[in-house]
Design a protein around this motif. Structure first.
Motif, mmCIF file in Angstrom:
data_model
loop_
_atom_site.group_PDB
_atom_site.id
_atom_site.type_symbol
_atom_site.label_atom_id
_atom_site.label_comp_id
_atom_site.label_asym_id
_atom_site.label_seq_id
_atom_site.Cartn_x
_atom_site.Cartn_y
_atom_site.Cartn_z
ATOM 1 N N ARG A 10 10.519 5.477 37.622
ATOM 2 C CA ARG A 10 11.738 4.919 37.038
ATOM 3 C C ARG A 10 12.319 5.886 36.026
ATOM 4 O O ARG A 10 11.605 6.633 35.369
ATOM 5 C CB ARG A 10 11.487 3.558 36.404
ATOM 6 C CG ARG A 10 10.432 3.553 35.319
ATOM 7 C CD ARG A 10 10.357 2.213 34.614
ATOM 8 N NE ARG A 10 9.757 1.172 35.423
ATOM 9 C CZ ARG A 10 10.338 0.010 35.681
ATOM 10 N NH1 ARG A 10 11.522 -0.254 35.198
ATOM 11 N NH2 ARG A 10 9.726 -0.895 36.403
ATOM 12 N N PHE A 11 13.626 5.879 35.947
ATOM 13 C CA PHE A 11 14.337 6.623 34.907
ATOM 14 C C PHE A 11 14.969 5.576 34.007
ATOM 15 O O PHE A 11 15.955 4.956 34.393
ATOM 16 C CB PHE A 11 15.412 7.538 35.497
ATOM 17 C CG PHE A 11 14.843 8.675 36.317
ATOM 18 C CD1 PHE A 11 14.128 9.684 35.710
ATOM 19 C CD2 PHE A 11 15.014 8.719 37.680
ATOM 20 C CE1 PHE A 11 13.597 10.717 36.453
ATOM 21 C CE2 PHE A 11 14.496 9.756 38.432
ATOM 22 C CZ PHE A 11 13.775 10.755 37.817
ATOM 23 N N TYR A 50 7.107 15.855 38.370
ATOM 24 C CA TYR A 50 7.131 14.533 37.743
ATOM 25 C C TYR A 50 5.777 13.857 37.976
ATOM 26 O O TYR A 50 5.115 14.121 38.966
ATOM 27 C CB TYR A 50 8.194 13.633 38.369
ATOM 28 C CG TYR A 50 9.625 13.953 38.032
ATOM 29 C CD1 TYR A 50 9.944 14.839 37.014
ATOM 30 C CD2 TYR A 50 10.666 13.363 38.730
ATOM 31 C CE1 TYR A 50 11.258 15.114 36.709
ATOM 32 C CE2 TYR A 50 11.986 13.639 38.428
ATOM 33 C CZ TYR A 50 12.275 14.519 37.425
ATOM 34 O OH TYR A 50 13.574 14.792 37.136
ATOM 35 N N HIS A 51 5.454 13.000 37.058
ATOM 36 C CA HIS A 51 4.251 12.194 37.218
ATOM 37 C C HIS A 51 4.699 10.775 37.498
ATOM 38 O O HIS A 51 5.422 10.187 36.699
ATOM 39 C CB HIS A 51 3.416 12.250 35.937
ATOM 40 C CG HIS A 51 2.039 11.721 36.127
ATOM 41 N ND1 HIS A 51 1.750 10.392 36.075
ATOM 42 C CD2 HIS A 51 0.886 12.355 36.400
ATOM 43 C CE1 HIS A 51 0.455 10.219 36.288
ATOM 44 N NE2 HIS A 51 -0.078 11.397 36.500
ATOM 45 N N PRO A 52 4.324 10.218 38.634
ATOM 46 C CA PRO A 52 4.826 8.875 38.956
ATOM 47 C C PRO A 52 4.319 7.825 37.972
ATOM 48 O O PRO A 52 3.233 7.957 37.410
ATOM 49 C CB PRO A 52 4.289 8.621 40.365
ATOM 50 C CG PRO A 52 3.210 9.599 40.579
ATOM 51 C CD PRO A 52 3.443 10.758 39.676
#
Lengths: 269, 215
Positions: A10-11, A50-52
């Motif tokens: 998510r952002f 990115y790290h989920p």
């Protein structure tokens, strides 16, 4: 082999990936989806950028990654740029030269090794990007919008590079251009709204649209039954290409991958 | 180690002016400042000018090397590709430390020349090393936290200018790590606190950089 399991990202408040689960084996995979479907975010998660927020990703040890934007090191030569990435991938100094030249050969840039990056065309820079992704004999290659901004000739070259990789590493190409996937990939993963809509081959997508694509004369537009989706107007033949579950005036047309793609996407909108 | 040196070499190959600026400062600008002092006054004035110039220029000059290196990792278009090469696990702290050491080595001939010409300058030199370490640590932490080397650099520069302009102010003097007006043997210099705070900022920066982007 690449295993993506229930990955979420998510952002801020916006959920970009919603439980993506995939298992990719050897071959060329096309990650297809409209803009904003989460393709780039998924690629970045797989690449380790990115790290989920949730889920797990299991990748092979060696990966090559070509991001959407690869426009760096204008002052360096092509060879030096490659050497930079070779150092980053911790390729031993004595092995670097051969490996760099081998990768440049694969993208037909060996004769430009001494040219400055700033002097190359956009397509050539893109090919350097592909070459750096090939460094270190990766078992997984991720290319995000690899053909963006390339002219037809460069696209053809790219297609050849991908063809040469067949039987080697797992290759994942992310794109919203259906033609690219159709011509380059053995398998297609359709991503929409951060979830996987379907996985399969180009034939599977075509089969999905079989019996639902019509070629309708333009003057019979008023006879079309709702609901239908107008794919395009073909000015040369004076026909409309229409996607519909209902029988429509005109003839059934041979479905394409794009028709199958639109069928899935329209089913969601 | 060899790969890190290769990365540093190629980084400077593309940012040659930033690499040369501290060398030019140490070997051209500072001797000119000292020469101007000699021409207008005495040896003491020349030494005072040299100390002032060295304190005002070199700590920030040394930061240019860290700036050049970190810029590629924080601000450039290629950042994503580079981080992917190391699977998002690369931290720049080791290379920045190597640059600190390189900067200290680069200044050694200037120290020897200054010592031969004026008097032993070991205390000035010993003061520059923790200062450089501190400023690089501060810059590293700020650049990683703000995700911008420009913002990080501005932060350090603002503090540096604060020191240069307020070091004579009695109330503000205590906040100034750089005191261009004081000869090293006249001011008690807090070497250990500076080194420790520099190390703390290095560690914090490395810790933050090692954390993958998590939204």
């Amino acid at each position: 082999m690449l295993e993506v399991s229930h990955v979420e990202m998510r952002f801020g408040q916006k959920k970009v990936l919603r439980g993506v689960t995939l298992t990719l084996r050897q071959g060329v995979y096309g990650l297809l989806g409209p803009n904003g479907s989460g393709k780039t975010t998924l690629m970045r998660c797989i690449a380790g950028v990115y790290h989920p927020a949730a889920g797990t990703i299991r990748t092979p040890e060696r990966i090559g990654y070509l991001p959407q934007r690869f426009g760096m090191f204008k002052q360096l030569t092509v060879y030096e740029t490659m050497a930079y990435f070779a150092a980053l991938k911790q390729i031993p100094a004595r092995a670097q030269r051969n490996e760099i030249m081998e990768c440049l050969e694969q993208v037909h840039l060996a004769d430009r090794a001494k040219d400055r990056m700033g002097a190359l065309s956009g397509g050539m820079v893109r090919r350097v990007g592909i070459a750096q992704a090939l460094l270190g004999h990766p078992e997984l290659i991720l290319a995000d919008e690899p053909t963006a901004g390339l002219d037809p000739e460069e696209r053809l070259r790219f297609k050849n590079v991908i063809s040469n990789l067949r039987g080697g590493p797992t290759v994942v190409l992310s794109t919203h251009i259906v033609e690219d996937v159709e011509s380059n990939c053995d398998h297609i993963v359709l991503l929409y709204g951060g979830t996987v809509l379907t996985e399969g081959t180009a034939d599977d997508l075509r089969a999905r649209a079989a019996g639902k694509v019509y070629s309708v004369p333009a003057d019979k537009r008023c006879l079309l039954q709702q609901p239908y989706h107008l794919l395009r107007e073909e000015a040369e033949t004076g026909t409309l290409r229409v996607l519909s579950n209902l029988p429509q005036p005109g003839n059934l047309a041979a479905p394409t991958v794009e028709d199958g793609y639109m069928l899935y996407i329209r089913g969601r909108t | 180690m060899i790969c890190s040196l290769q990365l540093i070499r190629l980084t400077f190959r593309r940012t040659l002016p930033l690499f040369l600026a501290p060398i030019v400062s140490a070997y051209l600008v500072l001797p000119l400042i000292a020469a101007a002092g000699l021409a207008s006054g005495s040896w003491e004035t020349a030494l005072e000018n040299l100390t002032y110039g060295e304190q005002a220029i070199l700590p920030v000059g040394g930061l240019l090397w860290a700036f050049a290196y970190l810029q590629v990792w924080v601000d450039s278009d290629g950042e994503e590709t580079m981080r992917a090469c190391r699977r998002g696990k690369h931290v720049c702290a080791a290379e920045l430390l190597m640059l600190n050491i390189g900067f200290a080595v680069m200044l050694l001939p200037a120290l020897v020349a200054g010592t031969l010409f004026f008097r032993p300058l070991w205390t000035e030199y010993a003061r520059l090393i923790p200062q450089g370490f501190f400023f690089t640590g501060l810059f590293y932490l700020a650049a990683i936290l703000l995700r911008s080397v420009t913002m990080g650099g501005m932060l350090v520069l603002v503090y540096h200018l604060f020191c240069v302009f307020f070091c004579r102010n009695v109330e503000m003097r205590g906040y100034c790590l750089i005191r261009p007006d004081a000869l090293a043997n006249e001011a008690a210099f807090p070497y250990i606190p500076i080194l420790l705070s520099g190390a703390a900022m290095y560690l914090l920066g490395a810790w933050r950089e090692s954390r993958p982007v998590r939204q």
